[in-house]
Design a protein around this motif. Sequence first.
Motif, PDB file in Angstrom:
ATOM      1  N   ARG A   1      13.481  60.888  26.014  1.00 47.14           N
ATOM      2  CA  ARG A   1      13.461  59.481  25.637  1.00 47.14           C
ATOM      3  C   ARG A   1      13.540  59.248  24.127  1.00 47.14           C
ATOM      4  N   ASP A   2      13.219  60.266  23.335  1.00 51.83           N
ATOM      5  CA  ASP A   2      13.263  60.091  21.888  1.00 51.83           C
ATOM      6  C   ASP A   2      13.401  61.458  21.244  1.00 51.83           C
ATOM      7  N   PHE A   3      13.890  61.478  20.024  1.00 56.14           N
ATOM      8  CA  PHE A   3      14.057  62.751  19.333  1.00 56.14           C
ATOM      9  C   PHE A   3      13.917  62.526  17.836  1.00 56.14           C
ATOM     10  N   VAL A   4      13.681  63.613  17.130  1.00 58.82           N
ATOM     11  CA  VAL A   4      13.607  63.585  15.673  1.00 58.82           C
ATOM     12  C   VAL A   4      14.559  64.639  15.129  1.00 58.82           C
ATOM     13  N   LYS A   5      14.914  64.523  13.864  1.00 57.58           N
ATOM     14  CA  LYS A   5      15.793  65.496  13.226  1.00 57.58           C
ATOM     15  C   LYS A   5      14.964  66.500  12.443  1.00 57.58           C
ATOM     16  N   CYS A   6      15.265  67.767  12.661  1.00 58.12           N
ATOM     17  CA  CYS A   6      14.554  68.838  11.960  1.00 58.12           C
ATOM     18  C   CYS A   6      14.923  68.792  10.472  1.00 58.12           C
ATOM     19  N   THR A   7      13.914  68.936   9.619  1.00 59.33           N
ATOM     20  CA  THR A   7      14.154  68.863   8.170  1.00 59.33           C
ATOM     21  C   THR A   7      14.848  70.113   7.646  1.00 59.33           C
TER      22      THR A   7
END
Length: 585
Positions: free
Chosen positions: A565-571
């Motif tokens: 449902r949601d995701f983040v971008k790896c730094t």
Amino acid sequence: MRRDFRDRFSLVCKATPSVMNEMYRHLTGDSSVPGTGIEKAVRERLLVFLDSQNSDLVYDMRTLHHDGEKEKCFEKFFEEVEKYINEYELKAVDDRRHGLVSHLSVAISVRDLREQISARLPNETPIPSEEWLRLQFMPKNEVFHSAVNYTGRFPLKYKIQSRQFNAFHIDAHYVSAIQMYLKDFVVQNRENCVLLSVDDKNHIPVGEPGIPIASIYRSKKAVTHSNVLNIAADHDTASKCKLTPSVTLVIDIPEESSGDFYSGQVSVSLKDTIFEPSSPLRHVAEMRKVLGLTGNLGKPIRVIHSDGGPDHRVTYPSVKLGLIAMFLLDDCDYLLAVRTAPHQSYRNWVERIMSILNLALQTVAICRSTMSADMEQILKSLSTMAAIRKTAQGNDSFKDELMGSLAEVKQTLNDLFSRLTLKGTKFNTEGAASDALMAELWDAIQELDSTVLKSDTQSKQLEKRPKLKEFMDHCTVSRKYFFLIKKCGSASCHICKPPRLSNFDSLQQFPDPQPSREDSNKYMAYSEVYGKETTEEYCPSLKTMLSPAGDDAPQPCKMTAETIRDFVKCTECIKPRYKHVLNIM
């Protein structure tokens, strides 16, 4: 100062005056001009030797030490190289591109180029070392200091025409212990045992007539003409024909389990993916063919190691049938097939051969020859391998012409593969196993149980075959990572034949890894478990599957595009990582 330096250190170091003088120049920054022409020539060759750091140049430097005839001792060799390059230009350069495009490298490597030229010359012809031959090429980069050592006599240089993802698996340590047990077992029985490592290389696309396709996905440097572009159609260009190399390594079993298992005879079988598809029965037939060529077909103990692909996975009924057919036809006393854990195919010994095969495929572009106009039109209307096979069933001439159009490509690749070596042993190249060889194996199964069908690809189907089931219950041990077939040893047994080995009683069932009493994170040594009854209860993946879960145990969640449902971008890698997953289980 130079004389004092040479006199002082000559007492403790054995070196020629020219080497001592060069050491002095290097340490003091002396840039004075050599006094004589001979001193200048010696210094130039000494600098080449020091920059290259290759001891093979010693012979060449001594041979070329004097002027006159000795200076031209390699002239015949270099003249033959010139002829070879001219021949290459005629057959490998695309005339439509005005001599700037080629589809074939000059040689696989410097060693290969040296061997090819040596084979064209009389035996008494002086042959330079690989390093001296390499220095006759064009420099890799003209601005580097090492470029001064290259003569540029031949317009050759290395040109480019890594990836490997190793995922972790919970059974990796467990299967590593099985492989260690396998090494100990074959060393223990090395006189009567043959060890094979088998695998299929990724298929090689074959371009349509007039459209050569790159033979591998990732290219590396190979020796080619410096003034000729080395290009071809990309590997993802539409292609209807493919070739699959099946590789078999008959390993020279060392005297100790810690010895070298990466040596022996390599055999490559090139198969047409459409009409000669890989199958367990075909692989077994090819292994028997290789064993016959290497003189190991009569050994009563046979051990096979693979990466567990669909044609080698020992849990598949079709693979078991192929191994049983080999066991019966060759009257083996002991047959063991072991596979690697998932994502651990690099643990298979023959996997390292694939990088050697890639040397022969560097910058090679291939395409099939043209068939008759009618057959080309038929092939043009077919878009899948299934459709091509279906059409060939009712049209023998179509099948014959299509296979004939690939004959030249097969010959080219086989010639390249046969020039490769593993530790000095040249590769063997063979054709695909014939239908007669596979029929011979299937007849062995039919002799055991005539009710077995080729469509029996499920365990439930094999259990309905009474004689086969009786044999498997009596002679086989099936595990997740290995499959064992062993005679019982009784001369009066009506299920299996009497053993051929005089010391058959010393052969025990292949053991399962058992945790060490001192450290549960380690497994017992082979000597501690061999000869004892063991089970695969300690296989981590099986323990996870069989462990009871209470009502409060967390339910597994399937991570797919629908559940995330949601995701983040790896730094660090800037790739998306899931943040929240909807539990729908």
